[in-house]
Design a protein around this motif. Sequence first.
Motif, PDB file in Angstrom:
ATOM      1  N   TYR A   1       1.769 -12.130 -18.701  1.00  0.00           N
ATOM      2  CA  TYR A   1       2.193 -12.380 -17.327  1.00  0.00           C
ATOM      3  C   TYR A   1       2.327 -11.087 -16.540  1.00  0.00           C
ATOM      4  CZ  TYR A   1       4.667 -14.256 -13.328  1.00  0.00           C
ATOM      5  OH  TYR A   1       5.014 -14.615 -12.048  1.00  0.00           O
TER       6      TYR A   1
ATOM      7  N   ASP B   1       5.935 -18.197  -8.643  1.00  0.00           N
ATOM      8  CA  ASP B   1       5.540 -17.296  -9.722  1.00  0.00           C
ATOM      9  C   ASP B   1       4.446 -17.887 -10.605  1.00  0.00           C
ATOM     10  OD1 ASP B   1       6.943 -19.294 -10.990  1.00  0.00           O
ATOM     11  OD2 ASP B   1       8.456 -17.966 -11.887  1.00  0.00           O
TER      12      ASP B   1
ATOM     13  N   ARG C   1       4.588 -20.271 -12.720  1.00  0.00           N
ATOM     14  CA  ARG C   1       5.018 -20.620 -14.071  1.00  0.00           C
ATOM     15  C   ARG C   1       5.363 -22.091 -14.250  1.00  0.00           C
ATOM     16  NH1 ARG C   1       8.566 -15.158 -15.483  1.00  0.00           N
ATOM     17  NH2 ARG C   1       6.927 -14.155 -16.712  1.00  0.00           N
TER      18      ARG C   1
ATOM     19  N   ALA D   1      -0.204 -19.900 -14.271  1.00  0.00           N
ATOM     20  CA  ALA D   1      -0.255 -18.550 -14.842  1.00  0.00           C
ATOM     21  C   ALA D   1      -0.611 -18.661 -16.320  1.00  0.00           C
ATOM     22  CB  ALA D   1       1.094 -17.857 -14.680  1.00  0.00           C
TER      23      ALA D   1
ATOM     24  N   TRP E   1      -1.027 -13.349 -11.470  1.00  0.00           N
ATOM     25  CA  TRP E   1      -0.136 -13.523 -12.624  1.00  0.00           C
ATOM     26  C   TRP E   1      -0.789 -13.120 -13.953  1.00  0.00           C
ATOM     27  CZ3 TRP E   1      -0.947 -18.574 -10.044  1.00  0.00           C
ATOM     28  CH2 TRP E   1      -0.190 -18.671  -8.866  1.00  0.00           C
TER      29      TRP E   1
END
Length: 427
Positions: free
Chosen positions: A292, A325, A327, A337, A395
């Motif tokens: 990541y 993000d 995720r 990601a 990411w």
Amino acid sequence: MNRIPASRFEMAGSAADEPSELVARGGYVARLSDCVACHSVPGGAAYAGGLKMATPMGAVYTTNITPDRNTGIGSYTLADFDRALRSGVAKDGHRLYPAMPYPSYAKLSDDDVKALYAYFMRGIPAVHQQNRQSTIPWPLNMRWPLAFWNVVFAPSGVYHPDATKDTQWNRGAYIVEGAGHCGACHTPRGLAFNEKGTDSHSAAFVSGALIDGWYAPSLRNTPNTGLGRWSEDDLFRFLKTGRNEHAVVFGSMAEAFNNSTQFFSDDDLRAVAHYLKSLPGDGTREGASWHYEPTQAAAREPAKRQELPGAQTYMAKCSFCHGADGRGQGQWVPPLAGAASSMMQDSSSSINITLNGSGRVVAAGVPDAYRMPSYREQLSDTDIADVLTFIRLSWGNRQSVVFADDVKKLRDQTTPANSSPVILKTH
């Protein structure tokens, strides 16, 4: 060369007197083999056929395999059924196209074939529904050359256990290579529409393939585009519940989950996971393992998002579920990601699900609450290309850009996912 293959069941009788235990066993083998997914259409009767299957030569339609004597397989003897299932030859002698996974079903045991026959003769209702002709033009629609194709490309003989492996591995191999016919979707095909590998001895087997607008990912242990970062428990949960921390079923896999894998016994699911985790990945196929990395600064600062094509669209349309993000939201909304679809060179699956959304996932009889919506009407080809490019370069994802022409091609070839999938009820 056009001789009809013999069957080990030539002298077998009908299924009229088969015990109910054999019928029930056949129903389970049908679940392992996911027969209903191909031989049914949304809103139609189970096993009555009619599903369109695209091939490079044209479309073929799956056939009625209910016990109707006129339009189905009700007049088939066990020997007839065996030849169709394991050799690809119908009762009247015509060859089946290898869209029917008989090269995989050839590995089924005699006991499982007999149980399947009992189930299709006694376990499901007869449906009178005519079969549809293929759209493959002449002379490509001639079937006799398939006899030569079978000699070259179709394995013969039932599955033989590997004495160097344990019982669990061999059970998993039997399901993945045989009944489950996982290679039919996940193995790349040659110019003759042949699977490039049919078992664990081939590095091409289940190494990923494009099929009908979706890219079925590698089931080998390649770290970024395969199952390298998945544990056996991850695989078990995915096949049992349709989701885990890495992914949620979508596309063709959602159909396989809805009617097949969630109904496997836990022992069989563990065996499949154990077998798949034994398949080595290809270390030369991709670069370093994914890790990541934070999103580009331009995406995190609202005033600068316009500088990065796709960032604004992602924050407006995708971030609420998949997270700013990337995720995701645990097992409920998958991460983008490090997702295999974000790391593959082929972007078909990402384009397809963005255009058309995901079909409904039904686990243990309960429909899902969170599904990927269709953005076909909301976003232009350029919008979709830009947002997917943003995802594929964020990411820690390291992939090529998506072009508007790629999106247009799939927009023209596909339709929105059906929210009412075929679901065969458990009896």
